[in-house]
Design an enzyme around this catalytic site. Structure first.
Site, PDB file in Angstrom:
ATOM      1  N   ASP A 407      70.471  26.171  -6.791  1.00 29.74           N
ATOM      2  CA  ASP A 407      69.139  26.219  -7.309  1.00 29.74           C
ATOM      3  C   ASP A 407      68.560  27.160  -7.984  1.00 29.74           C
ATOM      4  O   ASP A 407      69.110  28.418  -7.657  1.00 29.74           O
ATOM      5  CB  ASP A 407      68.229  25.480  -6.118  1.00 29.74           C
ATOM      6  CG  ASP A 407      67.039  24.889  -6.584  1.00 29.74           C
ATOM      7  OD1 ASP A 407      66.651  23.728  -6.224  1.00 29.74           O
ATOM      8  OD2 ASP A 407      65.975  25.800  -7.172  1.00 29.74           O
ATOM      9  N   GLU A 495      65.203   4.629 -22.651  1.00 32.24           N
ATOM     10  CA  GLU A 495      65.362   3.516 -21.660  1.00 32.24           C
ATOM     11  C   GLU A 495      64.413   2.671 -22.092  1.00 32.24           C
ATOM     12  O   GLU A 495      63.351   2.672 -22.635  1.00 32.24           O
ATOM     13  CB  GLU A 495      64.575   4.152 -20.042  1.00 32.24           C
ATOM     14  CG  GLU A 495      65.538   4.885 -19.430  1.00 32.24           C
ATOM     15  CD  GLU A 495      64.971   5.417 -18.054  1.00 32.24           C
ATOM     16  OE1 GLU A 495      64.013   5.042 -17.597  1.00 32.24           O
ATOM     17  OE2 GLU A 495      65.890   6.311 -17.388  1.00 32.24           O
ATOM     18  N   HIS A 518      67.317   2.791 -13.826  1.00 30.73           N
ATOM     19  CA  HIS A 518      66.249   3.764 -13.127  1.00 30.73           C
ATOM     20  C   HIS A 518      65.365   3.089 -12.085  1.00 30.73           C
ATOM     21  O   HIS A 518      64.250   2.964 -11.625  1.00 30.73           O
ATOM     22  CB  HIS A 518      65.053   3.921 -14.199  1.00 30.73           C
ATOM     23  CG  HIS A 518      64.342   5.429 -13.871  1.00 30.73           C
ATOM     24  ND1 HIS A 518      64.117   6.220 -14.885  1.00 30.73           N
ATOM     25  CD2 HIS A 518      64.059   6.046 -12.743  1.00 30.73           C
ATOM     26  CE1 HIS A 518      63.357   7.016 -14.467  1.00 30.73           C
ATOM     27  NE2 HIS A 518      63.255   7.017 -13.059  1.00 30.73           N
TER      28      HIS A 518
HETATM   29  N1  LIG Z   1      65.737   7.887 -10.204  1.00 32.91           N
HETATM   30  C1  LIG Z   1      64.659   7.667  -9.733  1.00 32.91           C
HETATM   31  O1  LIG Z   1      64.179   6.686  -9.858  1.00 32.91           O
HETATM   32  C2  LIG Z   1      63.967   9.056  -9.269  1.00 32.91           C
HETATM   33  C3  LIG Z   1      63.001   8.805  -8.374  1.00 32.91           C
HETATM   34  C4  LIG Z   1      62.227  10.332  -8.010  1.00 32.91           C
HETATM   35  C5  LIG Z   1      62.740  11.255  -8.457  1.00 32.91           C
HETATM   36  N2  LIG Z   1      63.416  11.353  -9.561  1.00 32.91           N
HETATM   37  C6  LIG Z   1      63.914  12.663 -10.334  1.00 32.91           C
HETATM   38  O2  LIG Z   1      64.693  13.351  -9.247  1.00 32.91           O
HETATM   39  C7  LIG Z   1      64.465  14.898  -9.741  1.00 32.91           C
HETATM   40  C8  LIG Z   1      64.476  15.663  -8.196  1.00 32.91           C
HETATM   41  O3  LIG Z   1      63.108  15.307  -7.689  1.00 32.91           O
HETATM   42  P1  LIG Z   1      62.664  16.042  -6.437  1.00 32.91           P
HETATM   43  O4  LIG Z   1      61.687  15.161  -5.911  1.00 32.91           O
HETATM   44  O5  LIG Z   1      63.640  16.762  -5.733  1.00 32.91           O
HETATM   45  O6  LIG Z   1      62.264  17.513  -7.177  1.00 32.91           O
HETATM   46  P2  LIG Z   1      61.889  18.829  -6.670  1.00 32.91           P
HETATM   47  O7  LIG Z   1      60.762  19.333  -7.794  1.00 32.91           O
HETATM   48  O8  LIG Z   1      61.524  18.978  -5.165  1.00 32.91           O
HETATM   49  O9  LIG Z   1      63.176  19.515  -7.062  1.00 32.91           O
HETATM   50  C9  LIG Z   1      63.714  20.049  -7.948  1.00 32.91           C
HETATM   51  C10 LIG Z   1      64.684  21.179  -7.723  1.00 32.91           C
HETATM   52  O10 LIG Z   1      65.610  21.137  -8.957  1.00 32.91           O
HETATM   53  C11 LIG Z   1      65.422  22.888  -9.227  1.00 32.91           C
HETATM   54  N3  LIG Z   1      65.899  23.152 -10.655  1.00 32.91           N
HETATM   55  C12 LIG Z   1      65.032  22.808 -11.699  1.00 32.91           C
HETATM   56  N4  LIG Z   1      66.111  23.338 -12.668  1.00 32.91           N
HETATM   57  C13 LIG Z   1      67.265  23.459 -12.053  1.00 32.91           C
HETATM   58  C14 LIG Z   1      68.367  24.288 -12.788  1.00 32.91           C
HETATM   59  N5  LIG Z   1      68.499  24.162 -14.130  1.00 32.91           N
HETATM   60  N6  LIG Z   1      69.454  24.743 -11.999  1.00 32.91           N
HETATM   61  C15 LIG Z   1      69.256  24.516 -10.655  1.00 32.91           C
HETATM   62  N7  LIG Z   1      68.116  23.990  -9.990  1.00 32.91           N
HETATM   63  C16 LIG Z   1      67.063  23.665 -10.757  1.00 32.91           C
HETATM   64  C17 LIG Z   1      64.097  23.194  -8.799  1.00 32.91           C
HETATM   65  O11 LIG Z   1      63.988  24.849  -8.711  1.00 32.91           O
HETATM   66  C18 LIG Z   1      63.715  22.558  -7.391  1.00 32.91           C
HETATM   67  O12 LIG Z   1      64.060  23.052  -6.331  1.00 32.91           O
HETATM   68  C19 LIG Z   1      63.435  14.903 -10.474  1.00 32.91           C
HETATM   69  O13 LIG Z   1      63.947  15.002 -11.890  1.00 32.91           O
HETATM   70  C20 LIG Z   1      62.846  13.375 -10.621  1.00 32.91           C
HETATM   71  O14 LIG Z   1      62.215  13.078 -11.662  1.00 32.91           O
HETATM   72  C21 LIG Z   1      64.301  10.331  -9.969  1.00 32.91           C
END
Ligand SMILES: NC(=O)c1ccc[n+]([C@@H]2O[C@H](COP(=O)([O-])OP(=O)(O)OC[C@H]3O[C@@H](n4cnc5c(N)ncnc54)[C@H](O)[C@@H]3O)[C@@H](O)[C@H]2O)c1
Length: 635
Positions: A407, A495, A518
């Site tokens: 991270d 999408e 998704h």
């Molecule tokens: N598929 C789905 O239906 C669905 C549902 C919910 C969330 N999501 C996606 O899942 C992802 C994560 O969600 P979350 O709630 O855990 O978010 P979050 O913000 O809690 O966590 C994201 C983490 O990624 C880290 N990060 C960002 N860029 C980085 C990089 N280049 N290298 C390493 N670490 C990096 C950030 O520091 C953070 O700790 C988001 O993109 C969100 O949009 C998808």
């Protein structure tokens, strides 16, 4: 029914007692107490309640209703004493909550009831209403037993309440307030100017139909007549409009708070939304309703928009902020759902289930262990150790996987998870890589051809984060080249907008690839959690002004301060606003008990708790402070 307060003028409030000041019917409860040991109790109670109902709707006269009910009962002093205790506990909730405001207005409150002084008076005394302003019947006693009542008392006769009120010769505007037809009759007989149907405890259609106004709480009555202690806008008059089939739990949370909730199953187009927003205080949407600056223009009462989903791009956030409308969403309510799908997909990919499943669907059969492994003992590399990544870490370890993560931020390692200093280090060590980074622009193609080459041969890739994070053409090439062992992808750079639109991807038809539309966060549990979470944020904002989790206004967590008034001042972020607001308080010698200010680039949000005493026109002065976008006064 009017939604605006009546003109300010001296007003006399004539309240009914049963099911209005108290939440229950006094005589019915007295009957219950008197019949406690009677073997015929259930049958007699049923008959008594039916007579009460007939009296309330006007089917029989009050004289007949009283006579028939009391004839069925043997009432003792001890029953009346027990009733007084019970009624004090069963004050209508809003009377209990706003007892100070009721007491402040006690000199304009009269109680006219066909109930009995023996229990009405001690309960009203708690509200500061003195005996001389209580007009009701009295029991006749012989020792400790009730042997009758004053049948000659006007309130024991049809039309009697109106006679009592007329005889009071009250000055000013007279308003009769109650839940029954006999209260409407006061106005009908010309003894009151208006009748307010009081529906906090019971809403009778026949009564509401005859009302000039409807009130659901006593603070609403005070607000309607602009009386001291009334709130800036009572919750019971707030309308929450929930579009797009939002989970029923959200509506319940809002209803429990006393708001009127209207629900729609579809999204509204801009024009429809603009019309629907009139008079609405809270708007709930999902991803399809677009809340534009134009729709916001016509929102005359809107305080907050709840996006019952993850994204907020469907709302023009700066426009909402400029209107003083707070926007909330539920970014983390589906975390668990995403994690469970990731775990399931990791297992499926390691067992090459996509291929054999497709084969069997096509009528084939291939039983083999080749290329199939357990997840136990394998290394999972989590990229992005935020809400989803860290929870995945816990579940994966519970299944016996070794977890490594990377991270950009310093994150606490959970369990035995080990941190990797770079993405490259993680890619070189993992058997399966799961992407959980956020959608920032710099994450575009975080996994491309170069990164895929760093993976061990046969390694697997899971992406449930954002579509642009992984270069799908490079993934397809790597799978075809036999380097990447498989992939599960839930999010795509482009999408389809609806279920009717076609889908395409370079990954279609490739071996050991799971494609999902998704749906990582799409479960009924997540919908429920989103409903509860967003509804709670909306309630917090309306009740306390707290903006924790708000996406378009500066965030302030503001627990209520006892015995204070709260001013919520939202303004454009320009110099001098705080000084100007405090100058208003200082000039008027208003004691500030607490104050919090937060600003972002565009807006400033100032929460000020002051001593309860302040003059009403201070509100106008605060609204006139240059830069003010919105002023709200709580309690
Ligand atoms: N598929 C789905 O239906 C669905 C549902 C919910 C969330 N999501 C996606 O899942 C992802 C994560 O969600 P979350 O709630 O855990 O978010 P979050 O913000 O809690 O966590 C994201 C983490 O990624 C880290 N990060 C960002 N860029 C980085 C990089 N280049 N290298 C390493 N670490 C990096 C950030 O520091 C953070 O700790 C988001 O993109 C969100 O949009 C998808």
């Amino acid at each position: 029914m009017s939604r605006t307060p009546a003109e300010a003028q001296p007003v006399q409030l004539i309240f009914d007692f049963d099911s209005t000041i108290v939440a229950i019917e006094g005589l019915d409860e007295l009957a219950r107490l008197a019949l406690a040991d009677d073997p015929q109790r259930a049958r007699t109670m049923e008959a008594i309640e039916a007579i009460t109902r007939d009296g309330m709707t006007g089917a029989i006269g009050i004289d007949e209703s009283l006579r028939r009910r009391l004839a069925m009962l043997t009432i003792k002093r001890s029953h009346v004493d027990a009733l007084v205790k019970l009624l004090k506990r069963r004050l209508s909730p809003s009377f209990r909550k706003h007892i100070a405001a009721v007491r402040r207005n006690a000199d304009r409150i009269h109680v006219v009831s066909s109930g009995f002084r023996e229990y009405v008076e001690p309960v009203c005394a708690e509200l500061g209403i003195p005996a001389e302003r209580i007009h009701c019947n009295e029991f006749r006693w012989k020792g400790t037993a009730v042997v009758g009542y004053d049948a000659a008392n006007p309130v024991a006769k049809p039309g009697g309440k109106a006679k009592v009120v007329r005889a009071l010769k009250l000055p000013g505007r007279i308003v009769a307030i109650g839940d029954g037809v006999t209260d409407a009759e006061i106005r009908d007989a010309g003894a009151a100017h208006e009748f307010v149907a009081y529906c906090e405890n019971i809403e009778r259609e026949a009564v509401v139909a005859r009302a000039d106004r409807v009130a659901r709480t006593v603070d609403e009555v005070l607000w309607l007549y602009r009386l001291p202690g009334s709130p800036s806008f009572p919750k019971s008059r707030m309308i929450a409009l929930l579009c797009e089939n939002i989970h029923a739990d959200a509506a319940q949370v809002l209803r429990d708070e006393g708001y009127r909730v209207e629900t729609l199953s579809d999204a509204l187009a801009e024009d429809e939304l603009a019309r629907a927003l009139k008079g609405v205080s809270i708007l709930g949407i999902r991803s399809k309703t677009r809340v534009t600056a134009r729709a916001l223009e016509s929102a005359d009462r809107l305080l907050a928009v709840g996006c019952f989903c993850i994204g907020t791009e469907q709302v023009q956030l700066p426009a909402a902020a400029a209107h003083g409308v707070a926007v909330f969403n539920a970014p983390y309510s589906n975390t668990r759902s995403v994690v469970e799908l990731a775990i399931g997909e990791i297992v499926m990919l390691m067992r090459r289930v996509p291929d054999v499943s497709r084969l069997l669907h096509d009528g084939g059969w291939r039983k083999s262990a080749t290329g199939c492994t357990e997840v136990r003992g394998k290394t999972l590399g989590i990229v992005g150790y935020g809400h989803i990544g860290s929870q995945l870490s816990i579940l994966a370890e519970a299944m016996g996987m070794h977890v490594i993560y990377h991270d950009l931020e310093e994150c606490l390692a959970l369990g035995n998870a080990r941190k990797c200093r770079s993405l490259a280090e993680l890619l070189g060590k993992a058997d399966v890589v799961s992407m959980h980074v956020d959608g920032r622009a710099s994450n575009h193609h975080l996994i491309g051809e170069r990164e895929l080459r760093k993976l061990r041969p046969g390694a697997l890739l899971v992406n449930l984060s954002r579509g642009h994070v992984v270069d799908l053409a490079a993934v397809a090439a790597s799978i075809r080249a036999g380097h990447l062992g498989g992939a599960a992808v839930d999010v795509f750079p482009e999408e389809p907008l609806s279920n009717r639109d076609p889908f395409d991807s370079p990954l279609r038809g490739l071996p050991n690839v799971i494609l999902t539309p998704h749906v990582g966060g799409s479960t009924s549990e997540a919908q429920q959690a989103i409903g509860e979470f967003v509804a709670a944020r909306l309630v917090e904002f309306v009740n306390t002004g707290g903006t924790s989790g708000c996406v378009n206004l500066p965030q302030i967590s503001a627990p209520p301060v006892p015995r204070s008034h709260r001013f919520l001042h939202l303004h454009r972020n320009q110099p001098g606003v705080l000084a100007a607001v405090n100058a208003v308080f200082a000039r008027r010698k208003i004691n500030i008990l607490g104050q919090a200010l937060r600003t972002d680039d565009a807006m400033g949000y100032l929460v000020t708790d002051v001593d309860r005493r302040y003059a009403a026109d201070v509100v106008d002065e605060l609204k006139a402070v240059p830069g003010t976008a919105r002023l709200r006064v709580l309690y």
